[in-house]
Structure formats: C-alpha cells, structure tokens
Design a protein around this motif. Structure first.
Motif, PDB file in Angstrom:
ATOM      1  N   HIS A 146      12.757  11.718 -11.463  1.00  0.00           N
ATOM      2  CA  HIS A 146      12.732  11.214 -12.411  1.00  0.00           C
ATOM      3  C   HIS A 146      11.471  12.478 -13.133  1.00  0.00           C
ATOM      4  CE1 HIS A 146      15.281   7.521 -11.629  1.00  0.00           C
ATOM      5  NE2 HIS A 146      14.643   7.141 -13.177  1.00  0.00           N
ATOM      6  N   LEU A 202       0.187   1.611   7.413  1.00  0.00           N
ATOM      7  CA  LEU A 202       1.369   2.702   7.041  1.00  0.00           C
ATOM      8  C   LEU A 202       1.978   2.947   8.096  1.00  0.00           C
ATOM      9  CD1 LEU A 202      -1.203   4.600   4.881  1.00  0.00           C
ATOM     10  CD2 LEU A 202       1.166   3.103   4.318  1.00  0.00           C
ATOM     11  N   LEU A 216      11.310   8.803  -7.782  1.00  0.00           N
ATOM     12  CA  LEU A 216      10.490  10.591  -8.535  1.00  0.00           C
ATOM     13  C   LEU A 216      10.605  11.353  -8.848  1.00  0.00           C
ATOM     14  CD1 LEU A 216       6.458   9.156  -6.230  1.00  0.00           C
ATOM     15  CD2 LEU A 216       7.862   7.979  -8.752  1.00  0.00           C
ATOM     16  N   TYR A 266       1.193  -1.249   0.404  1.00  0.00           N
ATOM     17  CA  TYR A 266      -0.063  -0.179   0.167  1.00  0.00           C
ATOM     18  C   TYR A 266       0.935   1.167  -0.231  1.00  0.00           C
ATOM     19  CZ  TYR A 266      -3.758   3.108   1.290  1.00  0.00           C
ATOM     20  OH  TYR A 266      -4.740   4.291   1.208  1.00  0.00           O
ATOM     21  N   VAL A 267       0.906   1.889  -1.229  1.00  0.00           N
ATOM     22  CA  VAL A 267       1.655   3.774  -0.982  1.00  0.00           C
ATOM     23  C   VAL A 267       0.934   4.542  -1.142  1.00  0.00           C
ATOM     24  CG1 VAL A 267       2.869   4.671  -2.885  1.00  0.00           C
ATOM     25  CG2 VAL A 267       2.953   2.256  -2.554  1.00  0.00           C
ATOM     26  N   GLN A 268       0.439   4.905  -0.079  1.00  0.00           N
ATOM     27  CA  GLN A 268       0.731   6.544   0.092  1.00  0.00           C
ATOM     28  C   GLN A 268       1.242   8.032  -0.744  1.00  0.00           C
ATOM     29  OE1 GLN A 268      -1.270   8.709   3.683  1.00  0.00           O
ATOM     30  NE2 GLN A 268      -3.143   7.415   3.505  1.00  0.00           N
ATOM     31  N   LEU A 269       0.607   7.805  -1.747  1.00  0.00           N
ATOM     32  CA  LEU A 269       0.994   9.383  -2.163  1.00  0.00           C
ATOM     33  C   LEU A 269       0.411  10.214  -2.374  1.00  0.00           C
ATOM     34  CD1 LEU A 269       2.086   7.596  -6.295  1.00  0.00           C
ATOM     35  CD2 LEU A 269       3.303   7.605  -3.855  1.00  0.00           C
ATOM     36  N   ASP A 270       1.315  11.706  -1.360  1.00  0.00           N
ATOM     37  CA  ASP A 270       0.852  13.297  -1.754  1.00  0.00           C
ATOM     38  C   ASP A 270       1.015  13.823  -2.558  1.00  0.00           C
ATOM     39  OD1 ASP A 270      -0.374  15.333  -1.151  1.00  0.00           O
ATOM     40  OD2 ASP A 270       1.079  15.972   1.125  1.00  0.00           O
ATOM     41  N   ARG A 293       9.646  13.392 -11.215  1.00  0.00           N
ATOM     42  CA  ARG A 293       7.780  12.956 -10.807  1.00  0.00           C
ATOM     43  C   ARG A 293       7.193  13.625  -9.864  1.00  0.00           C
ATOM     44  NH1 ARG A 293       9.066   9.394 -15.022  1.00  0.00           N
ATOM     45  NH2 ARG A 293       7.848   8.739 -16.504  1.00  0.00           N
ATOM     46  N   ALA A 294       7.881  14.539  -8.842  1.00  0.00           N
ATOM     47  CA  ALA A 294       7.927  14.676  -7.407  1.00  0.00           C
ATOM     48  C   ALA A 294       7.140  14.980  -7.324  1.00  0.00           C
ATOM     49  CB  ALA A 294       8.874  15.616  -7.404  1.00  0.00           C
ATOM     50  N   VAL A 295       6.955  14.120  -6.031  1.00  0.00           N
ATOM     51  CA  VAL A 295       5.312  14.205  -5.239  1.00  0.00           C
ATOM     52  C   VAL A 295       5.625  14.909  -3.837  1.00  0.00           C
ATOM     53  CG1 VAL A 295       3.880  12.386  -6.309  1.00  0.00           C
ATOM     54  CG2 VAL A 295       5.734  12.016  -4.214  1.00  0.00           C
ATOM     55  N   ASN A 296       4.983  15.356  -3.111  1.00  0.00           N
ATOM     56  CA  ASN A 296       5.299  16.045  -1.444  1.00  0.00           C
ATOM     57  C   ASN A 296       5.805  14.853  -0.819  1.00  0.00           C
ATOM     58  OD1 ASN A 296       3.859  18.101  -2.657  1.00  0.00           O
ATOM     59  ND2 ASN A 296       2.219  18.369  -2.200  1.00  0.00           N
ATOM     60  N   GLN A 297       4.811  13.654  -0.518  1.00  0.00           N
ATOM     61  CA  GLN A 297       5.283  12.139   0.386  1.00  0.00           C
ATOM     62  C   GLN A 297       4.260  11.210  -0.021  1.00  0.00           C
ATOM     63  OE1 GLN A 297       2.659  12.398   3.867  1.00  0.00           O
ATOM     64  NE2 GLN A 297       5.164  11.796   5.213  1.00  0.00           N
ATOM     65  N   ALA A 298       5.367  10.237  -0.283  1.00  0.00           N
ATOM     66  CA  ALA A 298       4.936   8.966  -0.848  1.00  0.00           C
ATOM     67  C   ALA A 298       5.739   8.050   0.926  1.00  0.00           C
ATOM     68  CB  ALA A 298       6.121   8.238  -1.791  1.00  0.00           C
ATOM     69  N   ARG A 299       4.801   7.100   1.462  1.00  0.00           N
ATOM     70  CA  ARG A 299       4.812   6.258   2.577  1.00  0.00           C
ATOM     71  C   ARG A 299       4.426   5.073   1.668  1.00  0.00           C
ATOM     72  NH1 ARG A 299       0.124   8.232   6.641  1.00  0.00           N
ATOM     73  NH2 ARG A 299       1.816   7.035   7.922  1.00  0.00           N
ATOM     74  N   VAL A 300       5.093   4.188   2.442  1.00  0.00           N
ATOM     75  CA  VAL A 300       5.250   2.940   1.895  1.00  0.00           C
ATOM     76  C   VAL A 300       4.613   1.614   2.856  1.00  0.00           C
ATOM     77  CG1 VAL A 300       6.266   0.660   0.982  1.00  0.00           C
ATOM     78  CG2 VAL A 300       6.682   2.888   0.132  1.00  0.00           C
ATOM     79  N   GLY A 301       3.335   1.215   2.963  1.00  0.00           N
ATOM     80  CA  GLY A 301       3.194  -0.135   3.436  1.00  0.00           C
ATOM     81  C   GLY A 301       2.274  -1.385   3.254  1.00  0.00           C
ATOM     82  N   VAL A 357      11.134   6.023  -2.271  1.00  0.00           N
ATOM     83  CA  VAL A 357       9.947   6.614  -3.473  1.00  0.00           C
ATOM     84  C   VAL A 357      10.754   8.137  -3.610  1.00  0.00           C
ATOM     85  CG1 VAL A 357       8.075   6.609  -3.981  1.00  0.00           C
ATOM     86  CG2 VAL A 357       8.660   4.244  -3.166  1.00  0.00           C
TER      87      VAL A 357
END
Lengths: 79, 79
Positions: B28, B8, B25, A40-44, B30-38, B21
């Motif tokens: 490449h 998470l 990103l 499970y990945v949560q992307l902001d 494709r920057a995101v504010n935050q990524a959390r992996v669970g 992650v």
C-alpha cells in the motif's frame, strides 16, 4: 528511526486477556489491581526527523495497526 | 503504579506477524525498513515506590507474561 506503537483495548471494552492474566496472578499470590493486554508494534521507518517519523508511524497505525472501535494507541520514539 | 511491559519476538525468531505487516504496508505504498509485532501488557501494581513496582512487574513478566526462548521484554513506568 524506530517508533513503538502501544495498542491497548479501550476501557469500555471487555479485555478478556487482561482478565485472564489478573486471574492467573491472583491464583498464584501475585495479585495486581488491573492488567490490560494489548499489542506492541515496533516500526523502523525511513525517516531521520523525529516529527516526520512519528507522523508516518501514526498514519500507519491508523491505517492498519489498530481498530479505533475497540482500541487506543500511543506512540513512542525508541531510537 | 502502572508499569508497561513491552514484549517483542527475539531477532533470531521468525516474526510472522511482523512480516505480514511489512508486506501489507509495502503493498500500500507505506513501506518500512522493519516491523516487529509483539505484546503490550499494562500492569497496575499495588506499589507506590517506583523501584518496588518495577521489581514486581519484572517478577510477573518472568513468571507468566513472556517466553524467554522466543521473546524479550522491556519495562516502562506509565504512571
């Protein structure tokens, strides 16, 4: 906007972690019909528009998060 | 009835996979504010009542699926 990416092994693929969970639960009197274990990945993402955020998350999921040979994924809007 | 368990890492815990992650990103474009992996676990429990299915999944999640010291979890009805 936060987008959740739910990644599960394809049905045709042997899900060893899922089998392990099924075995453990059965051994402890908590049997389930099936257990599947994925990621499970949560992307902001920096998008306020829901459609754009979902499109960006889909692009990212296809780019690095999931392996199409053995996995499938689903997106959800978290908030 | 299928119940999804979304697990998470807690915010206070260093999420090394999430940082990896984010780094990939960013590198490449494709920057995101935050990524959390669970983890994502889908349980097919032998209950037709939604409340009972959720209660059983919660009991299972607390029994073996998540580590309360470093993780939080959420349940969802899949179908």
């Amino acid at each position: 906007m936060k987008i959740g990416v739910k990644i599960l092994p394809r049905n045709e693929v042997l899900d060893t972690q899922g089998r392990a969970v099924e075995g453990t639960l059965k051994a402890h009197g908590r049997a389930v019909n099936q257990a599947r274990v994925g990621k499970y990945v949560q992307l902001d993402v920096a998008e306020t528009d829901q459609a754009k955020a979902l499109a960006k998350a889909k692009e990212i999921a296809e780019f690095v998060l999931y392996n199409p040979l053995i996995e499938t994924f689903e997106l959800e809007v978290v908030g």
